[in-house]
Scaffold this motif. Sequence first.
Motif, mmCIF file in Angstrom:
data_model
loop_
_atom_site.group_PDB
_atom_site.id
_atom_site.type_symbol
_atom_site.label_atom_id
_atom_site.label_comp_id
_atom_site.label_asym_id
_atom_site.label_seq_id
_atom_site.Cartn_x
_atom_site.Cartn_y
_atom_site.Cartn_z
ATOM 1 N N SER A 1 -4.150 3.450 -5.549
ATOM 2 C CA SER A 1 -4.228 4.240 -4.319
ATOM 3 C C SER A 1 -4.653 5.653 -4.680
ATOM 4 O O SER A 1 -4.179 6.211 -5.676
ATOM 5 N N TYR B 1 -13.259 -2.418 -6.754
ATOM 6 C CA TYR B 1 -12.154 -1.862 -5.977
ATOM 7 C C TYR B 1 -10.999 -1.383 -6.850
ATOM 8 O O TYR B 1 -10.016 -0.824 -6.339
ATOM 9 N N TYR C 1 -2.800 -2.532 -7.878
ATOM 10 C CA TYR C 1 -2.634 -1.842 -6.598
ATOM 11 C C TYR C 1 -2.891 -0.348 -6.815
ATOM 12 O O TYR C 1 -1.958 0.440 -6.992
ATOM 13 N N TYR D 1 0.857 -1.187 0.000
ATOM 14 C CA TYR D 1 0.000 0.000 0.000
ATOM 15 C C TYR D 1 0.892 1.236 0.000
ATOM 16 O O TYR D 1 2.107 1.171 0.236
ATOM 17 N N GLY E 1 -8.747 1.162 -4.683
ATOM 18 C CA GLY E 1 -8.143 0.158 -3.814
ATOM 19 C C GLY E 1 -9.178 -0.579 -3.001
ATOM 20 O O GLY E 1 -10.377 -0.271 -3.030
ATOM 21 N N GLN E 2 -8.717 -1.569 -2.250
ATOM 22 C CA GLN E 2 -9.590 -2.465 -1.515
ATOM 23 C C GLN E 2 -10.455 -1.711 -0.499
ATOM 24 O O GLN E 2 -9.960 -1.236 0.521
ATOM 25 N N GLU F 1 -1.003 4.050 -9.319
ATOM 26 C CA GLU F 1 -1.255 2.614 -9.456
ATOM 27 C C GLU F 1 0.000 1.856 -9.876
ATOM 28 O O GLU F 1 0.743 2.303 -10.758
ATOM 29 N N ILE G 1 -7.240 1.838 2.620
ATOM 30 C CA ILE G 1 -7.781 0.558 2.175
ATOM 31 C C ILE G 1 -7.873 -0.383 3.371
ATOM 32 O O ILE G 1 -7.336 -0.100 4.442
ATOM 33 N N ALA H 1 -11.646 1.198 -0.345
ATOM 34 C CA ALA H 1 -11.051 2.486 0.029
ATOM 35 C C ALA H 1 -12.100 3.420 0.626
ATOM 36 O O ALA H 1 -13.203 3.566 0.101
#
Length: 317
Positions: free
Chosen positions: A190, A65, A188, A24, A69-70, A172, A52, A72
């Motif tokens: 953010s 997501y 990934y 992250y 992100g996961q 990313e 996240i 977020a």
Amino acid sequence: MSYCSYQFPLSLLALLPLVSGHGYVAQVAIDGNDYYGNLPNANPVPSIVRQINDVSPVKGATNPYLNCGQDAQLASLVANANPSSQLQFWWKGGDGSNWPHNIGPIMTYMAQCVNTTCDQYNSTNAEWFKIEETGLQPGNMVWYQQNIMNGGPSNVTLPPTLAPGQYLIRHEIIALHLANEMGGAEFYPSCTQVNIQGDQSGVAPASDEVTFPGGYSDSDPGIYDPTVFDTPVQYTFPGPPVVPFAATVSNTSSPTSSNSSSTTTGTPIPSSTASGSGGGAQCKVSTAQAAFAVHARQQRSVSRVMRRLWESLSSSS
């Protein structure tokens, strides 16, 4: 059996970086001012980086997501920036160690926070435009992502004529170590919340804007890449083109930074300010954030994992 001469199977070597989990964005620097993110799924403190809940990658180009992100969550702060501002993104592994991957591109997008401030903006339908993309170092053998694995930042320059307003910056990494199979790419993304100042007029044409999900397909070249391990690497970036008004040279992902106030070691400088609730009150980086930053930089030992792996290999030889 000689320790030095033993040949580790490539399949096992590929798994070794994963002992630190995935990762992250732990820190963002804007023109030398440091802002710290939150540990995924931890009790949050004020930040400009959307938190996240899991360091695992986003899988699949249609995953919701893929946006930020996961799971977020909105961040409570918005940091001031300017056209041509210099940004650094510091990625960490899930246990606070260095970023664990080194194959794949780094890309940065922006989207305006429409009709509200970014700390209140739901980015589900955001229109993203690309401001930079970074892939392979000269020679097409080593990815710039390797420098992030080595502990360096990803460096991004904001477009010099970017129109003022509040924006999300979607930074990313796509890890491609499994991308020789369909659906293997690891995303990934953010998102960082900024307020661009000035009186410039640069805006993206609608034809260069995409949504996430929607901007990628699992079958896109550069996401599904059966030849990713062939050298020299021939790579095609996914997504839209970089907008015409982007900085000429943006992301060098250098292993070291020329900006001495943005480092990955030592005690962070808790002097950065950012506005909450759309630009009202100013708040300094909290003690909790400073403590987190020190914790996030500490390398955690994987010796027990390596020892068990070595014992397993020795017993099977």
